[in-house]
Design an enzyme around this catalytic site. Structure first.
Site, PDB file in Angstrom:
ATOM      1  N   TYR A 156       0.835  -1.206   0.000  1.00  0.00           N
ATOM      2  CA  TYR A 156       0.000   0.000   0.000  1.00  0.00           C
ATOM      3  C   TYR A 156       0.876   1.266   0.000  1.00  0.00           C
ATOM      4  CZ  TYR A 156      -3.703   3.223   1.565  1.00  0.00           C
ATOM      5  OH  TYR A 156      -4.595   4.262   1.686  1.00  0.00           O
ATOM      6  N   LYS A 160       1.113   3.999  -2.930  1.00  0.00           N
ATOM      7  CA  LYS A 160       0.718   5.394  -2.692  1.00  0.00           C
ATOM      8  C   LYS A 160       1.883   6.355  -2.981  1.00  0.00           C
ATOM      9  CE  LYS A 160      -3.620   4.915  -1.562  1.00  0.00           C
ATOM     10  NZ  LYS A 160      -4.685   5.482  -2.404  1.00  0.00           N
ATOM     11  N   THR A 194     -11.623   1.967   7.140  1.00  0.00           N
ATOM     12  CA  THR A 194     -10.939   1.981   8.443  1.00  0.00           C
ATOM     13  C   THR A 194     -11.877   1.613   9.602  1.00  0.00           C
ATOM     14  OG1 THR A 194     -11.397   4.361   8.545  1.00  0.00           O
ATOM     15  CG2 THR A 194      -9.216   3.708   7.764  1.00  0.00           C
TER      16      THR A 194
HETATM   17  N1  LIG Z   1      -9.802   6.026   4.977  1.00  0.00           N
HETATM   18  C1  LIG Z   1      -8.552   6.424   5.214  1.00  0.00           C
HETATM   19  O1  LIG Z   1      -8.116   6.567   6.391  1.00  0.00           O
HETATM   20  C2  LIG Z   1      -7.635   6.755   4.064  1.00  0.00           C
HETATM   21  C3  LIG Z   1      -6.409   7.356   4.354  1.00  0.00           C
HETATM   22  C4  LIG Z   1      -5.535   7.671   3.312  1.00  0.00           C
HETATM   23  C5  LIG Z   1      -5.892   7.389   2.021  1.00  0.00           C
HETATM   24  N2  LIG Z   1      -7.088   6.797   1.761  1.00  0.00           N
HETATM   25  C6  LIG Z   1      -7.398   6.508   0.353  1.00  0.00           C
HETATM   26  O2  LIG Z   1      -8.603   7.143   0.009  1.00  0.00           O
HETATM   27  C7  LIG Z   1      -9.230   6.399  -1.024  1.00  0.00           C
HETATM   28  C8  LIG Z   1     -10.681   6.139  -0.644  1.00  0.00           C
HETATM   29  O3  LIG Z   1     -10.698   5.385   0.539  1.00  0.00           O
HETATM   30  P1  LIG Z   1     -11.969   5.287   1.488  1.00  0.00           P
HETATM   31  O4  LIG Z   1     -11.455   5.264   2.862  1.00  0.00           O
HETATM   32  O5  LIG Z   1     -12.986   6.289   1.083  1.00  0.00           O
HETATM   33  O6  LIG Z   1     -12.434   3.783   1.156  1.00  0.00           O
HETATM   34  P2  LIG Z   1     -13.867   3.134   0.879  1.00  0.00           P
HETATM   35  O7  LIG Z   1     -13.643   1.669   1.035  1.00  0.00           O
HETATM   36  O8  LIG Z   1     -14.918   3.796   1.700  1.00  0.00           O
HETATM   37  O9  LIG Z   1     -14.143   3.482  -0.667  1.00  0.00           O
HETATM   38  C9  LIG Z   1     -13.379   2.935  -1.700  1.00  0.00           C
HETATM   39  C10 LIG Z   1     -14.280   2.669  -2.891  1.00  0.00           C
HETATM   40  O10 LIG Z   1     -13.454   2.202  -3.964  1.00  0.00           O
HETATM   41  C11 LIG Z   1     -14.185   1.192  -4.636  1.00  0.00           C
HETATM   42  N3  LIG Z   1     -13.288   0.301  -5.373  1.00  0.00           N
HETATM   43  C12 LIG Z   1     -12.474  -0.667  -4.875  1.00  0.00           C
HETATM   44  N4  LIG Z   1     -11.839  -1.298  -5.865  1.00  0.00           N
HETATM   45  C13 LIG Z   1     -12.246  -0.723  -7.029  1.00  0.00           C
HETATM   46  C14 LIG Z   1     -11.936  -0.949  -8.387  1.00  0.00           C
HETATM   47  N5  LIG Z   1     -11.068  -1.903  -8.769  1.00  0.00           N
HETATM   48  N6  LIG Z   1     -12.535  -0.169  -9.327  1.00  0.00           N
HETATM   49  C15 LIG Z   1     -13.435   0.778  -8.953  1.00  0.00           C
HETATM   50  N7  LIG Z   1     -13.749   1.044  -7.677  1.00  0.00           N
HETATM   51  C16 LIG Z   1     -13.171   0.294  -6.721  1.00  0.00           C
HETATM   52  C17 LIG Z   1     -14.905   0.447  -3.518  1.00  0.00           C
HETATM   53  O11 LIG Z   1     -16.005  -0.305  -4.018  1.00  0.00           O
HETATM   54  C18 LIG Z   1     -15.334   1.594  -2.615  1.00  0.00           C
HETATM   55  O12 LIG Z   1     -16.628   2.076  -2.962  1.00  0.00           O
HETATM   56  C19 LIG Z   1      -8.394   5.129  -1.219  1.00  0.00           C
HETATM   57  O13 LIG Z   1      -7.518   5.311  -2.315  1.00  0.00           O
HETATM   58  C20 LIG Z   1      -7.619   5.040   0.073  1.00  0.00           C
HETATM   59  O14 LIG Z   1      -6.414   4.345  -0.095  1.00  0.00           O
HETATM   60  C21 LIG Z   1      -7.980   6.479   2.750  1.00  0.00           C
END
Ligand SMILES: NC(=O)c1ccc[n+]([C@@H]2O[C@H](COP(=O)([O-])OP(=O)(O)OC[C@H]3O[C@@H](n4cnc5c(N)ncnc54)[C@H](O)[C@@H]3O)[C@@H](O)[C@H]2O)c1
Length: 260
Positions: A156, A160, A194
């Site tokens: 990851y 990133k 998370t």
């Molecule tokens: N939540 C956190 O603490 C956090 C922190 C840093 C970065 N991020 C990043 O933010 C982004 C969103 O994360 P989130 O927390 O909102 O997660 P989330 O799980 O709520 O949403 C992610 C969405 O991506 C979709 N998805 C997964 N694989 C896919 C694919 N192959 N094609 C199309 N869609 C796909 C999922 O169905 C889901 O709806 C991610 O890239 C994550 O790495 C999140």
């Protein structure tokens, strides 16, 4: 959050991962600020429910961002449905954890393909369309892990870091086509991604020791920074990595506060 301006009126945006968490929050706010949104996700049922709630300027498309034909199809959908593409938010992501010595090749591939190749494929097709129209703005969602390693998070964090560099490479290559490319690097956000982790009090406490603001963010708190980078207010911001983490990146040192 009450939104009072209409700064994205007549703009068309793609949001990947738009069915949940940060992607959904970005899509909802774009609609509130006047844009039309094509949201891509694997979860088409959720996209359809959101479409019923947000109305005609939201269009959900089932797409897997790791498949080039899907990334291209998404752009075609934006052009056919709303007449073009000015803004793109590449948000979809997830990971499979494991220490390096135990991480399987398939878990590595799942994570790196989704988090990094998916952003590459989407940026490629978004930029081709934006260049035809004379420009646009792309915002990628990386992570604080682009700069800070995480135990059992090598795939990851590496992916990133790749997104962060893809963003800068895109900024360098695409400026001549009138396209700006920037990234936000979120810290800890309360989303389905998370939820399990934050339910475990000891793990949550370990995170809070490092986060000066002593809380995770709501997904809505990512929308201001992401939409700012996409907006004309950021017209000279290109290749930036905007950390949005409540100060977490500052706290590599142990917490010395009890001695002061
Ligand atoms: N939540 C956190 O603490 C956090 C922190 C840093 C970065 N991020 C990043 O933010 C982004 C969103 O994360 P989130 O927390 O909102 O997660 P989330 O799980 O709520 O949403 C992610 C969405 O991506 C979709 N998805 C997964 N694989 C896919 C694919 N192959 N094609 C199309 N869609 C796909 C999922 O169905 C889901 O709806 C991610 O890239 C994550 O790495 C999140």
């Amino acid at each position: 959050m009450t939104i009072i301006n209409n700064r994205f009126a007549n703009k068309v945006a793609i949001v990947t991962g738009g069915a949940s968490g940060i992607g959904y929050a970005i899509a909802e706010r774009l609609i509130q600020e006047g844009a039309s949104v094509v949201a891509a996700d694997l979860n088409i049922e959720r996209l359809q429910a959101i479409q019923a709630q947000l109305g005609e300027r939201f269009y959900g498309v089932k797409a897997n961002v790791t498949v080039e034909a899907d990334a291209a199809n998404l752009v075609s959908a934006a052009v056919e449905r709303f007449g073009g593409l000015q803004l793109a938010f590449n948000v979809a992501g997830a990971s499979k954890a494991g220490v390096i010595t135990e991480l399987s090749e398939s878990d590595w591939d799942f994570t790196v393909d989704l988090c990094m190749k998916g952003v590459f494929l989407c940026m490629k097709h978004q930029a081709l369309q934006m260049a035809k129209q004379g420009g646009g703005s792309i915002v990628n969602v990386a992570s604080l892990n682009a700069q800070v390693p995480m135990y059992a998070g090598s795939a990851y964090a590496s992916a990133k870091a790749g997104v962060d560099m893809l963003t800068k490479n895109g900024a360098l290559e695409m400026a001549r086509s009138g396209i700006r490319v920037n990234a936000i690097l979120p810290g800890l956000i309360e989303t389905p991604l998370t939820a399990d982790l934050l339910k475990q009090e000891d793990i949550k406490a370990a995170y809070m020791e490092r986060i000066p603001m002593k809380r995770a963010a709501k997904p809505e708190e990512m929308t201001g920074p992401a939409l700012f980078l996409a907006s004309e207010d950021a017209g000279y911001v290109n290749g930036a990595s905007l950390i949005v983490d409540g100060g977490w990146a500052t706290s590599g040192y142990p917490d010395l506060s009890r001695w002061f």
